[in-house]
Design a protein around this motif. Sequence first.
Motif, mmCIF file in Angstrom:
data_model
loop_
_atom_site.group_PDB
_atom_site.id
_atom_site.type_symbol
_atom_site.label_atom_id
_atom_site.label_comp_id
_atom_site.label_asym_id
_atom_site.label_seq_id
_atom_site.Cartn_x
_atom_site.Cartn_y
_atom_site.Cartn_z
ATOM 1 N N MET A 121 5.506 22.095 -19.324
ATOM 2 C CA MET A 121 6.909 22.011 -18.954
ATOM 3 C C MET A 121 7.005 21.506 -17.528
ATOM 4 O O MET A 121 6.312 21.972 -16.650
ATOM 5 C CB MET A 121 7.550 23.396 -19.035
ATOM 6 C CG MET A 121 8.962 23.435 -18.489
ATOM 7 S SD MET A 121 9.577 25.125 -18.503
ATOM 8 C CE MET A 121 11.118 24.860 -17.705
ATOM 9 N N LEU A 122 7.851 20.575 -17.307
ATOM 10 C CA LEU A 122 8.141 20.100 -15.966
ATOM 11 C C LEU A 122 9.613 20.331 -15.714
ATOM 12 O O LEU A 122 10.458 19.807 -16.423
ATOM 13 C CB LEU A 122 7.819 18.611 -15.830
ATOM 14 C CG LEU A 122 8.236 17.954 -14.518
ATOM 15 C CD1 LEU A 122 7.520 18.597 -13.341
ATOM 16 C CD2 LEU A 122 7.966 16.481 -14.551
ATOM 17 N N GLN A 123 9.898 21.171 -14.769
ATOM 18 C CA GLN A 123 11.295 21.425 -14.399
ATOM 19 C C GLN A 123 11.539 20.670 -13.105
ATOM 20 O O GLN A 123 10.940 20.963 -12.089
ATOM 21 C CB GLN A 123 11.524 22.932 -14.194
ATOM 22 C CG GLN A 123 12.887 23.265 -13.653
ATOM 23 C CD GLN A 123 13.999 22.938 -14.620
ATOM 24 O OE1 GLN A 123 13.936 23.300 -15.780
ATOM 25 N NE2 GLN A 123 15.005 22.263 -14.147
ATOM 26 N N ASP A 124 12.392 19.691 -13.166
ATOM 27 C CA ASP A 124 12.678 18.876 -11.998
ATOM 28 C C ASP A 124 13.853 19.453 -11.235
ATOM 29 O O ASP A 124 14.941 19.613 -11.782
ATOM 30 C CB ASP A 124 12.982 17.441 -12.430
ATOM 31 C CG ASP A 124 13.206 16.531 -11.245
ATOM 32 O OD1 ASP A 124 12.490 16.682 -10.248
ATOM 33 O OD2 ASP A 124 14.102 15.692 -11.325
ATOM 34 N N ASP A 125 13.641 19.778 -9.976
ATOM 35 C CA ASP A 125 14.683 20.230 -9.071
ATOM 36 C C ASP A 125 15.371 21.498 -9.561
ATOM 37 O O ASP A 125 16.583 21.550 -9.748
ATOM 38 C CB ASP A 125 15.694 19.113 -8.827
ATOM 39 C CG ASP A 125 16.320 19.209 -7.436
ATOM 40 O OD1 ASP A 125 15.853 20.035 -6.640
ATOM 41 O OD2 ASP A 125 17.260 18.469 -7.167
ATOM 42 N N LEU A 126 14.581 22.535 -9.754
ATOM 43 C CA LEU A 126 15.089 23.823 -10.206
ATOM 44 C C LEU A 126 16.119 24.349 -9.225
ATOM 45 O O LEU A 126 15.921 24.319 -8.015
ATOM 46 C CB LEU A 126 13.938 24.821 -10.329
ATOM 47 C CG LEU A 126 14.274 26.186 -10.884
ATOM 48 C CD1 LEU A 126 14.780 26.064 -12.320
ATOM 49 C CD2 LEU A 126 13.056 27.081 -10.832
#
Length: 77
Positions: A1-6
């Motif tokens: 999982m890549l969460q961009d700009d949480l």
Amino acid sequence: MLQDDLGAAKTSEWTEELTYRLINHRYEHLRPTLITSNLTTDALRAALGDRVSSRLAQMTERVTLDGGDRRRTRPVV
């Protein structure tokens, strides 16, 4: 999982619950997770709530990247 700009999304009960479910699932199943954010630890806690922040503190290693914002610099022509 890549969460961009949480923490960049508008906060609501729904987004907080959904984020918790995603993070908690990855936490419980020991899944590798890479998360990026422009927020400080305290700002993330305020934006995401204690449940998400607690999981993130337990499952991540914080890496701070310093440097200019490439989106705010003019491209070289």
